[in-house]
Design a protein around this motif. Structure first.
Motif, short mmCIF file in Angstrom:
data_model
loop_
_atom_site.label_atom_id
_atom_site.label_comp_id
_atom_site.label_asym_id
_atom_site.label_seq_id
_atom_site.Cartn_x
_atom_site.Cartn_y
_atom_site.Cartn_z
N SER A 1 8.84 -12.67 2.28
CA SER A 1 6.88 -11.82 2.51
C SER A 1 7.28 -10.92 1.29
N VAL A 2 5.63 -10.68 0.45
CA VAL A 2 5.19 -9.79 -0.07
C VAL A 2 3.92 -8.63 0.19
N SER A 3 3.67 -8.52 1.34
CA SER A 3 3.03 -7.85 2.12
C SER A 3 2.61 -6.31 1.92
N THR A 4 4.51 -5.98 2.46
CA THR A 4 5.21 -4.63 2.54
C THR A 4 5.16 -4.38 1.30
N VAL A 5 5.50 -5.41 -0.27
CA VAL A 5 6.31 -5.15 -1.80
C VAL A 5 5.23 -4.25 -2.01
N GLU A 6 5.53 -3.08 -3.03
CA GLU A 6 5.21 -1.87 -3.09
C GLU A 6 5.30 -2.42 -4.23
N ASP A 7 6.71 -2.70 -5.14
CA ASP A 7 5.89 -2.50 -6.61
C ASP A 7 6.98 -3.41 -7.19
N PHE A 8 7.49 -4.01 -8.42
CA PHE A 8 8.22 -4.45 -8.66
C PHE A 8 9.38 -4.67 -8.55
N ALA B 1 -9.03 -14.52 3.22
CA ALA B 1 -8.46 -15.60 2.15
C ALA B 1 -8.03 -14.23 0.80
N ALA B 2 -9.36 -13.67 0.18
CA ALA B 2 -9.00 -12.17 -0.52
C ALA B 2 -8.53 -11.49 -0.16
N SER B 3 -7.79 -11.18 0.54
CA SER B 3 -6.81 -10.63 0.97
C SER B 3 -5.30 -10.86 1.21
N SER B 4 -4.90 -12.13 0.76
CA SER B 4 -3.87 -13.01 0.82
C SER B 4 -2.96 -12.38 -0.64
N LEU B 5 -2.14 -13.29 -0.52
CA LEU B 5 -0.83 -13.51 -1.10
C LEU B 5 -1.88 -13.04 -3.11
N ASP B 6 -2.50 -12.94 -3.75
CA ASP B 6 -3.56 -12.90 -4.87
C ASP B 6 -3.39 -11.88 -4.52
N SER B 7 -3.98 -11.31 -3.80
CA SER B 7 -4.36 -8.97 -4.02
C SER B 7 -3.34 -8.99 -3.65
N ASP B 8 -2.25 -9.02 -3.20
CA ASP B 8 -0.86 -8.97 -2.82
C ASP B 8 0.06 -8.30 -4.20
N LEU B 9 -0.15 -9.21 -4.88
CA LEU B 9 0.49 -9.84 -5.93
C LEU B 9 -0.74 -9.13 -7.24
N ALA B 10 -1.80 -8.80 -7.29
CA ALA B 10 -2.34 -8.02 -8.27
C ALA B 10 -2.09 -6.31 -7.52
N ARG B 11 -1.94 -6.03 -6.22
CA ARG B 11 -1.61 -4.62 -5.87
C ARG B 11 -0.33 -4.57 -6.69
N ILE B 12 0.32 -4.93 -6.51
CA ILE B 12 1.86 -4.91 -7.00
C ILE B 12 2.07 -4.49 -8.18
N ARG B 13 1.52 -5.30 -9.27
CA ARG B 13 1.32 -5.40 -10.70
C ARG B 13 0.39 -3.78 -10.78
N ALA B 14 -0.35 -3.55 -10.73
CA ALA B 14 -0.85 -2.45 -10.33
C ALA B 14 0.04 -1.06 -10.74
N ALA B 15 0.68 -1.57 -8.93
CA ALA B 15 1.57 0.17 -8.28
C ALA B 15 2.44 -0.04 -10.11
N ASP B 16 3.17 -0.91 -10.70
CA ASP B 16 3.91 -1.05 -11.47
C ASP B 16 3.41 -0.54 -12.80
N ALA B 17 2.39 -0.41 -13.09
CA ALA B 17 2.16 0.14 -13.91
C ALA B 17 1.55 1.24 -13.98
N ALA B 18 1.40 1.47 -13.06
CA ALA B 18 1.01 3.51 -12.78
C ALA B 18 2.69 4.04 -12.88
N MET B 19 4.06 3.03 -12.30
CA MET B 19 4.65 3.90 -11.78
C MET B 19 5.31 3.86 -13.72
N SER B 20 5.51 2.32 -14.42
CA SER B 20 5.97 2.80 -15.48
C SER B 20 5.07 3.46 -16.28
#
Length: 581
Positions: free
Chosen positions: A29-36, A490-509
């Motif tokens: 489940s990626v709903s609570t996953v913050e980054d990669f 639907a707009a807040s489902s898996l696709d938006s979770d993946l987009a959030r993870i990518r954005a957080a990963d970019a900020a962390m990097s």
């Protein structure tokens, strides 16, 4: 480079489609996953590997054994394991994650031979398998359709984690004349197929559910088959293409997946359950069209059509307001009937009932009384019984007299209006509605602190002919409301979770963020991983340190410098970049 770093780099290089497939197959489940990094930690957790072991085929287990011994394996054999992130690439070839090896050793996979027992297969009658499987597929499609209409007309709350309450399960079971376990399984299947979702702790319809109602039987079967193939995956789907009709799917899976646990929650258990529910097997024996379905052959439709119940277009309308369908109705006719009739029993021969509430629901969806009258006359090929005429006239007079609207107020969220003061008095004094804490600011109004949809369903559950109107005064159709909510969800489902993870990963990097730095340090400490840290030193230049962190406090990072072999303390404010070594 640590295993976690390998995994993070692999995840960063995956497309969104590959990530969706990965998290679905690994049941993450990626709903609570913050980054990669957090996703990699979840994938590398022993429990995650333990859950995946049962889904590994004998061939995959042999490949893992070869890699663990340092032997060379072909890219083709390693491809499936790479997709599942069970192995990773190194300069010399491939390596297996240590946590996976530990789990396999606990199963004694590498200390004993994995012999496959030749199970004696019972040869069942193929015609009986095909006949019974066709009926099961029909029952599944009926159950899913019933769930969609049930969600239109009832407020179904989430119980536990994505569960359904016992009263809702019993209502569906009674309509289908099936046990509660079957009804519960159908709710779970509807959720898995994307026909229902959860929003604000309530089960709601989705756009695919609305599309389902417009499909014929063959289109619905195709949708079920596509979901079954997605669960199998391309490799397993290809392997199963060689099965002959009448083979035991359960025995085949047992032979090819020696570590599989045949439980309802396991992947193997889900495969068997899906195949049975979708009419691809019966009692785990494959049908004549099993391989046609996996290979997308056109012959699937002709084979299956012979074993689905024949549809008929006539209904029997009775004076007690009941409607009998002697056989399955065509999809379009059934959907039209269900807009203004409720179900009593759903089977090969189904029973429906007309009521004031059901006719009101039809009017809310856009039907006219004359359209309902003409439909009943045409499909029954008879004059309408007098009680039916009385009911249609009564609903025509009462429709729109009790209206629920949304209001923007600090304390009240819903407004109930009616020109009938006695009706509002009855509602205000109804003990079944006491929990709504209704207030009466004027003789023609009631207010409530709950949202309008909750009040609307509450009134209808108590038998009141309530309708909803928007701010412009237009009637809100239950189907259109479901589509609107589903689109927002639907707009807040898996696709938006993946987009959030990518954005957080970019900020962390990018570094320079104390919170991001702290998270990476804590992650490294938990996994005993090294960090490559770029920091600004006293003369203003940048230096890179290879640290084994052991603590972080008061804005400072402490760790062992692997190169200098000394304990080093770095202020977080001086760190410009940080990554796993």
């Amino acid at each position: 480079m640590s295993e976690l770093r390998h995994l993070v780099e692999a995840l960063r290089g995956l497309s969104d489609a590959a990530l969706r497939s990965l998290v679905a197959t690994r049941l993450i489940s990626v709903s609570t996953v913050e980054d990669f990094y957090a996703l990699a930690e979840s994938l590398n957790h022993p429990k995650s590997f333990a859950a995946q072991i049962g889904s590994l085929s004998k061939k995959q287990l042999d490949t893992i054994a070869q890699i663990s011994k340092g032997e060379k394996v072909s890219a083709a054999n390693a491809a499936g394991l790479l997709e599942l992130q069970l192995i990773y690439r190194v300069d010399s070839g491939f390596k297996v994650f240590e946590n996976l090896l530990d789990q396999l050793k606990q199963h004694k996979t590498f200390t004993r031979a994995l012999t496959v027992i030749n199970l004696d297969e019972v040869h069942a009658n193929q015609s009986e398998i095909d006949r019974d499987a066709g009926l099961v597929a029909f029952e599944t499609m009926q159950a899913l359709t019933e769930i969609i209409f049930d969600l239109e007309k009832h407020l179904i709350r989430e119980v536990g984690k994505s569960g359904v309450g016992l009263p809702d399960v019993k209502r569906l079971g009674a309509a289908l004349a099936k046990p509660n376990d079957f009804a519960k399984r159908m709710f779970s299947l509807a959720s898995r197929l994307g026909l229902m979702t959860i929003e604000n702790s309530r089960h709601r319809l989705t756009p695919p559910a609305v599309q389902w109602l417009s499909m014929d039987q063959q289109e619905r079967i195709s949708l079920l088959v596509e979901n079954f193939k997605a669960l199998l995956g391309s490799e397993l789907c290809s392997n199963l293409n060689g099965l002959t009709p009448g083979s035991s799917l359960k025995n085949w899976l047992t032979a090819h997946f020696p570590l599989a646990e045949n439980t309802s929650s396991s992947r193997i258990g889900q495969i068997l359950d899906f195949a049975e529910s979708f009419g691809l097997t019966f009692d785990h024996f494959t049908t004549s069209w099993f391989t046609d379905a996996l290979a997308n052959r056109k012959s699937l439709a002709s084979h299956l059509q012979k074993h689905l119940p024949t549809v008929q277009k006539r209904i029997i309308l009775q004076a007690d307001l009941s409607i009998i369908a002697p056989g399955p109705l065509p999809t379009k006719l059934e959907v039209s009937l269900r807009r203004f009739a409720t179900t009593e029993t759903i089977s090969l021969a189904s029973t429906y009932r007309l009521s004031a509430l059901s006719i009101c629901h039809g009017l809310e969806t856009g039907l006219k009384i004359d359209e309902i009258r003409d439909f009943l006359k045409t499909t029954s090929a008879a004059k309408l019984p007098q009680p039916v005429e009385y009911l249609l006239n009564e609903v025509t007079a009462r429709f729109g007299r009790l209206v629920v609207t949304e209001v923007a107020d600090n304390t009240e969220r819903s407004l109930i209006t009616s020109p009938d003061n006695l009706l509002l008095t009855e509602i205000g004094n109804d003990p079944r509605l006491r929990a709504f804490s209704l207030s009466r600011p004027s003789p023609e109004q009631l207010t409530c602190r709950f949202e309008s949809s909750v009040v609307y369903f509450g009134l209808r559950e108590c038998g009141y002919l309530a309708i909803r109107r928007d701010q412009s005064g237009a009637v809100i159709s239950p189907v259109e409301a479901a589509e609107a909510v589903a689109g927002k969800t639907a707009a807040s489902s898996l696709d938006s979770d993946l987009a959030r993870i990518r954005a957080a990963d970019a900020a962390m990097s990018a570094g320079g963020n104390d919170e991001a730095i702290t998270r990476q340090v804590q992650l490294a400490i938990r996994n005993k991983a090294r960090l490559l840290i770029t920091a600004t030193i006293a003369d203003g230049s940048s230096a890179t340190f290879d640290l084994m962190p052991n603590g972080i406090a008061n804005g400072r990072l402490r760790g062992l410098d692997r190169k200098a072999q000394i304990e080093r303390t770095l202020p977080l404010s001086t760190i410009t970049a940080i990554t796993l070594a």
